[in-house]
Design an enzyme around this catalytic site. Sequence first.
Site, PDB file in Angstrom:
ATOM      1  N   GLY A 190     -24.616 -18.445   7.525  1.00 22.94           N
ATOM      2  CA  GLY A 190     -23.906 -18.837   8.735  1.00 22.94           C
ATOM      3  C   GLY A 190     -24.770 -18.933   9.969  1.00 22.94           C
ATOM      4  CB  SER A 191     -23.526 -19.546  13.379  1.00 19.35           C
ATOM      5  OG  SER A 191     -23.975 -19.481  14.708  1.00 19.35           O
ATOM      6  CB  THR A 192     -28.379 -18.026  15.280  1.00 20.41           C
ATOM      7  OG1 THR A 192     -27.785 -18.939  16.201  1.00 20.41           O
ATOM      8  CG2 THR A 192     -29.394 -18.741  14.415  1.00 20.41           C
ATOM      9  N   GLY A 241     -24.058 -14.884  14.388  1.00 17.49           N
ATOM     10  CA  GLY A 241     -23.752 -13.727  13.555  1.00 17.49           C
ATOM     11  C   GLY A 241     -24.541 -12.493  13.960  1.00 17.49           C
TER      12      GLY A 241
END
Length: 138
Positions: A63-65, A67
């Site tokens: 997932g996305s940074t 996170g």
Amino acid sequence: MQKTIKCRKISKGYAKGEVIITKDPLSFLGGVDPKTGVIIDSGHELYGEKITSKILVIPSGKGSTVGSYVIFQMAKNKTAPKAIISLKAEPIIATGAIMAGIPMVDEPDADILNILKTGDIVEVDADKEVINILNEGF
């Protein structure tokens, strides 16, 4: 019975506690509620489970940074896991663990996804690069 598994330090520290394990990669952004510590991704194996104060065992993150900041927010909210064990750390969760001061290790020298079970008690000593299985929940 105690079994020691060697691993690699990602984020320093020590924690002892109950394992919660999944074979599914985990995204903290949209996958975990930082206010409650509950897995909210309805497609995830741990959907509805609380990871707060547990030793989280995952194959990897995804997932996305953003996170990383979710993990940091969980630490501030006191809803974070005590430690994270990953087969292969990726930058998102590694950065979040470091920012939040959560011990994290990866590259265990044993097949932890098949050795550990939810409810087992383990010690994660990132500084010594070991995972100690203290009592297996069977």
